[in-house]
Design an enzyme around this catalytic site. Structure first.
Site, PDB file in Angstrom:
ATOM      1  N   GLU A  49       0.826  -1.211   0.000  1.00 28.52           N
ATOM      2  CA  GLU A  49       0.000   0.000   0.000  1.00 28.52           C
ATOM      3  C   GLU A  49       0.859   1.261   0.000  1.00 28.52           C
ATOM      4  O   GLU A  49       0.543   2.231  -0.663  1.00 28.52           O
ATOM      5  CB  GLU A  49      -0.959   0.012   1.202  1.00 28.52           C
ATOM      6  CG  GLU A  49      -2.126  -0.947   1.050  1.00 28.52           C
ATOM      7  CD  GLU A  49      -3.031  -0.608  -0.142  1.00 28.52           C
ATOM      8  OE1 GLU A  49      -3.052   0.551  -0.579  1.00 28.52           O
ATOM      9  OE2 GLU A  49      -3.700  -1.526  -0.647  1.00 28.52           O
ATOM     10  N   TYR A 132      -6.493   6.676   4.342  1.00 26.81           N
ATOM     11  CA  TYR A 132      -6.705   5.652   3.310  1.00 26.81           C
ATOM     12  C   TYR A 132      -5.906   4.372   3.625  1.00 26.81           C
ATOM     13  O   TYR A 132      -6.453   3.272   3.635  1.00 26.81           O
ATOM     14  CB  TYR A 132      -6.315   6.183   1.915  1.00 26.81           C
ATOM     15  CG  TYR A 132      -6.117   5.030   0.977  1.00 26.81           C
ATOM     16  CD1 TYR A 132      -7.206   4.349   0.467  1.00 26.81           C
ATOM     17  CD2 TYR A 132      -4.832   4.531   0.702  1.00 26.81           C
ATOM     18  CE1 TYR A 132      -7.057   3.215  -0.320  1.00 26.81           C
ATOM     19  CE2 TYR A 132      -4.663   3.400  -0.071  1.00 26.81           C
ATOM     20  CZ  TYR A 132      -5.776   2.757  -0.585  1.00 26.81           C
ATOM     21  OH  TYR A 132      -5.617   1.626  -1.337  1.00 26.81           O
ATOM     22  N   ASP A 150      -9.774   4.901  -2.505  1.00 19.94           N
ATOM     23  CA  ASP A 150      -8.668   5.387  -3.335  1.00 19.94           C
ATOM     24  C   ASP A 150      -9.240   5.971  -4.631  1.00 19.94           C
ATOM     25  O   ASP A 150     -10.466   6.089  -4.787  1.00 19.94           O
ATOM     26  CB  ASP A 150      -7.657   4.255  -3.613  1.00 19.94           C
ATOM     27  CG  ASP A 150      -8.205   3.195  -4.556  1.00 19.94           C
ATOM     28  OD1 ASP A 150      -9.422   3.201  -4.832  1.00 19.94           O
ATOM     29  OD2 ASP A 150      -7.405   2.363  -5.036  1.00 19.94           O
TER      30      ASP A 150
END
Ligand code: SF4
Length: 360
Positions: A49, A132, A150
């Site tokens: 990520e 996020y 996202d």
């Protein structure tokens, strides 16, 4: 529950089932993704990520494999030198991410005994983890019901509900809709991945493949024929341009001078060719901090590079170092040595331009 609320909930349930069934058939294999039915490794999920922020899946693959083979656990990553992490990161850009990656690994070891926490509140307190990433790690790695929005999810939601309000002001509305779509779903980890995957592979920015979409029948933008126009975006202000000079100083052994960038901020701790400050004055600053005996010539082409907040134009000046030249700082390296140093892609661009042309 009123009948309209009941039918809405049933509608959301069937949307969830359609998306999960689609994901079960079409999930892409990725180096960091656990195989179907296997438990994801939180270290892999977090690492991917962080790497995927502002970078594509295709670009991240080799970096992810390099990192987990060099540092198979978060403890190993935490124990390594920052310089080694930066060198392995070189080329992925946005180097603050690499510095925070290292700090975060150390915090996970120090504060959580080397095991990533699963709650969004704990994750978000770690270096380099924003809302996020915290939601993505919590849901993907730990199957918790957090909603990670996202750019892919933003696009799918904007189209599914035909949201005309432009980004970024529509962000809160999009988040609320995404949360409703994900609410009480039985497989939070798969749902988060499926939502993103739908945006990445089917609901693509240009020419969405609506015929292959599990949500086609309920999608408002598809029904109105405006899918490709959404999401709308506010016209952003033009980025400022900064100017400067970069210096290619080559010795008789065809080596060139690099130095470690001093100070805080952009490219902190990375290597670079010597440069002036970068300013918004269109006349590039002159001067270099080496030896007055160097005779610089300007290379025909300038290097241009785009950062998030500004565009950069650097004049390239080259000089040959005579025997006995001692730089005040930095070291001479050959092109073959560069892989041992963390050089940002801007500097690799300059190196390629200089090696490809007659320089000093
Ligand atoms: S139907 Fe088309 S526009 Fe709507 S979500 Fe699916 S791919 Fe996107």
């Amino acid at each position: 529950m009123s009948s309209s609320k009941g039918s809405r909930a049933r509608h959301d349930k069937s949307l969830q089932e359609e998306l999960l069934a689609w994901f079960d058939r079409h999930r892409r294999a990725m180096p960091w993704r656990a195989a179907k039915g296997k438990t994801p490794d939180p270290y892999h999920v977090w690492l991917s990520e962080i790497m995927l922020q502002q970078t594509t899946v295709a670009a991240v693959g080799p970096y992810f494999i390099k990192f987990v083979s060099k540092w198979p656990t978060v403890k190993k990553l935490a124990a390594t030198d920052l310089d080694d992490v930066l060198a392995a990161w070189a080329g992925l850009g946005y180097y603050a991410r690499a510095r925070n990656l290292h700090k975060c690994a150390q915090a996970v070891v120090r504060d959580f005994g080397g095991k990533f926490p699963s709650a969004v509140e704990d994750l978000i307190a770690l270096p380099g983890i924003g809302p996020y990433t915290a939601a993505a790690v919590s849901s993907i790695a730990f199957n918790r019901p957090a909603v990670a929005v996202d750019g892919n999810v933003e696009r799918v939601v904007s189209r599914f509900f035909a949201i005309e309000e432009p980004l970024p002001s529509s962000k809160e509305k999009i988040r609320a809709h995404a949360s409703k779509l994900a609410a009480d779903n039985p497989r939070p980890s798969d749902f988060t991945q499926a939502f993103m995957e739908l945006g990445a592979t089917v609901c693509s920015p240009k020419k969405p493949k609506c015929v292959s979409c599990p949500w086609q029948k309920s999608c408002a933008a598809h029904q109105s024929g405006i899918a490709e126009e959404l999401p709308r975006r506010s016209k952003s202000a033009q980025k400022p341009v900064r100017y400067g000079r970069v210096f290619w100083i080559q010795n008789k052994s065809q080596e060139f001078l690099i130095e470690k960038r001093a100070g805080k901020g952009l490219y902190e701790g990375l290597y670079q060719l010597p440069t002036t400050d970068w300013t918004e004055n269109a006349k590039a600053p002159e001067g270099h901090h080496h030896d007055a005996r160097l005779r610089f010539k300007r290379l025909g082409a300038d290097v241009r590079h785009s950062f998030t907040h500004f565009d950069l134009i650097l004049e390239i000046w080259t000089a040959e170092a005579q025997k006995g030249f001692r730089p005040r700082k930095g070291k001479f390296v050959s092109a073959g040595d560069l892989e041992n140093y963390a050089l940002p892609s801007l500097m690799h661009k300059v190196v390629r331009m200089c090696l490809g042309r007659k320089t000093a």
